[in-house]
Scaffold this active site. Structure first.
Site, mmCIF file in Angstrom:
data_model
loop_
_atom_site.group_PDB
_atom_site.id
_atom_site.type_symbol
_atom_site.label_atom_id
_atom_site.label_comp_id
_atom_site.label_asym_id
_atom_site.label_seq_id
_atom_site.Cartn_x
_atom_site.Cartn_y
_atom_site.Cartn_z
ATOM 1 C CB CYS C 118 0.647 -12.712 18.543
ATOM 2 S SG CYS C 118 0.619 -11.623 19.981
ATOM 3 C CB CYS C 121 -2.534 -10.514 22.537
ATOM 4 S SG CYS C 121 -1.384 -9.335 21.827
ATOM 5 C CB SER C 122 -4.568 -12.898 18.637
ATOM 6 O OG SER C 122 -4.951 -13.672 19.724
ATOM 7 C CB CYS C 123 -0.048 -9.000 17.264
ATOM 8 S SG CYS C 123 -0.013 -8.195 18.861
#
Lengths: 127, 120, 231
Positions: C118, C121-123
């Site tokens: 991602c 962000c860090s989905c």
């Protein structure tokens, strides 16, 4: 192709005529949009989770569960609104935490003075 | 507590899920699977989830994934208007000019709402 | 000299993060935004999470072509077969706010390899894969994998031939992704449990491929916590 590597301005608070449209766009670029930026290889690591990190994640999810915000508002606040320097300077869950604090104040669930006093009170418990 | 909850779209997702709760709200899709699209190079103002590296690049639609308000609106809790979201495949060589010819088959897949796309 | 004047790490001092976390949680509860019970229930839900359901989903798909079709077509529905209900498993009854409810299962072939990131962000598909690893959250991984995937994958020990298409999946909206890798040779006749054991978290993100005999992620340094959360 848009330039992907951020540049520092030549002068702090520059005169308007020193800002090209290209430079303006650089300034408006959202901090979270890092895909394709240059970087050098690093050691890939795992990490133990701090208690406060776990609690922060749960607080954020429960705030959304109870309708205080939705996840997109959270992502906007913690990945963009925080600004470029804090985006990179603060740990991952640190950004979640600042955002949870900010939403309480922004949506007027608590006043900033309440938050300040509460933090002071919590700190004193550990003295 | 209930007053906040009443206003929030989480309520309408109960028992259904999000993005499932926006199903049927976007109307007719402008593109279909196989369509060639170009990502619009729109201004960056305050928030987006359309990566800069996709701007101006051509992609192929691989799937109409769901309907949802675009993140640019939902980020301020505005869920009045939904759009189709498309899964798009880009050739790496179309994104990064220096990408090696030897790996010309390499691709990137990502999702964008309809307003970011125009026919290519 | 510099060493001598360096202040000793203050291990016992409460951190500003800890102070703020407690303050925010207590204020939210005092103001009735949520209850302590809500927070406790979510913590309990977090304890149930990990990569095993996703590994089982892959093992099932390897064994049952019909299930594989379902998994690729409707990941949320297929998750029910590994006891993950993306909408009803958690306290909300509308899914987890940050993960949404649209799992996509990306099927590798001998000529196509997926890897997930991602960049914004860090989905990550927490309901079926647990919490994301630290390296997945770093700006470094997010910057580089989308543009130099072959180099980054080789740093993870994965070198792929020229004729294999690498597809970087950038998880930027409401879908969440797991990779369905190719079933490796040497696993003929294995049971679902045996197969699931070699589908590690890293295989499900796509930075590794399953190998008979390897049942955990490649070893990496672990950054310790000052006050670790015990799962």
């Amino acid at each position: 192709m848009t330039e992907r590597n951020r540049q520092k301005p030549a002068k702090d608070a520059p005169y308007p005529d020193l800002i090209t449209n290209e430079r303006f766009r650089e300034c408006m670029r959202t901090p979270h949009d890092v895909g394709g930026e240059d970087d050098v290889p690093m050691q890939w690591e795992e990490k133990e989770e701090e208690v406060w990190e776990h609690n922060t994640f749960v607080t954020c999810e429960v705030l959304a569960w109870r309708g205080v915000w939705n996840a997109e508002e959270r992502r906007r606040r913690q990945n963009v609104d925080l600004g470029n320097s804090n985006y990179l300077a603060i740990p991952y869950y640190g950004r979640w935490l600042l955002t949870a604090a900010r939403i309480l104040v922004d949506k007027q669930h608590v006043t900033l003075t309440e938050l300040i006093e509460k933090m002071d009170e919590v700190k004193k418990r550990y003295e | 507590m209930s007053e906040i909850h009443e206003k929030h779209h989480a309520k309408r997702a109960t028992g259904i899920g999000d993005p499932q709760c926006f199903k049927g709200e976007a109307g007719k899709a402008k593109f279909k699977v196989g369509s060639k699209v170009r990502v619009r190079d729109l201004p960056d103002v305050f928030y987006t989830r359309c990566q800069l590296y996709t701007r101006g690049a051509i992609a192929t639609v691989t799937e109409l994934v769901y309907e949802s308000p675009p993140p640019e609106d939902e980020a301020w809790d505005n869920v009045d208007r939904s759009e189709w979201f498309y899964s798009l495949v880009f050739r790496q060589k179309d994104l990064w000019p220096e990408y090696p010819d030897a790996y010309a088959n390499d691709t990137v897949e990502t999702e964008l709402p309809e307003f970011w796309l125009e026919p290519a | 000299m510099a060493e001598k004047h360096k202040p000793a790490p203050m291990v016992d001092e409460v951190s500003e993060f800890e102070v703020l976390e407690i303050a925010v949680r207590e204020l939210a509860i005092e103001k009735g935004l949520f209850s302590a019970e809500d927070h406790r229930r979510w913590t309990e839900y977090m304890h149930t999470l990990g990569p095993l359901p996703a590994a089982r989903l892959v093992a099932k798909a390897w064994l049952d072509p019909e299930f594989k079709k379902l998994a690729v077509k409707d990941g949320v529905k297929a998750s029910l077969d590994v006891d993950i209900d993306w909408i009803g498993s958690m306290p909300t009854n509308f899914g987890t706010p940050s993960d949404y409810c649209n799992l996509r299962v990306m099927e590798d072939t001998p000529k196509l390899k997926h890897v997930v990131v991602c960049t914004l962000c860090s989905c990550y598909p927490r309901p079926i894969l647990g919490q994301s690893p630290e390296w997945y959250r770093t700006p470094n991984y997010r910057r580089r994998i989308v543009r130099w995937p072959r180099q980054v994958l080789s740093e993870f020990g994965l070198q792929l031939p020229e004729d294999v298409e690498i597809r970087v999946v950038d998880s930027n909206q409401k879908s969440r992704f797991i990779v369905l890798p190719v079933r490796p040779e040497g696993t003929e006749g294995w049971t679902e449990d045996q197969l699931a054991e070699i589908v590690t978290r890293d295989c499900l993100i796509g930075v590794a491929v399953p190998k008979p005999g390897q049942t955990s992620n490649d070893p990496r340094p672990v950054h310790p916590a000052k006050n670790p959360y015990k799962h």
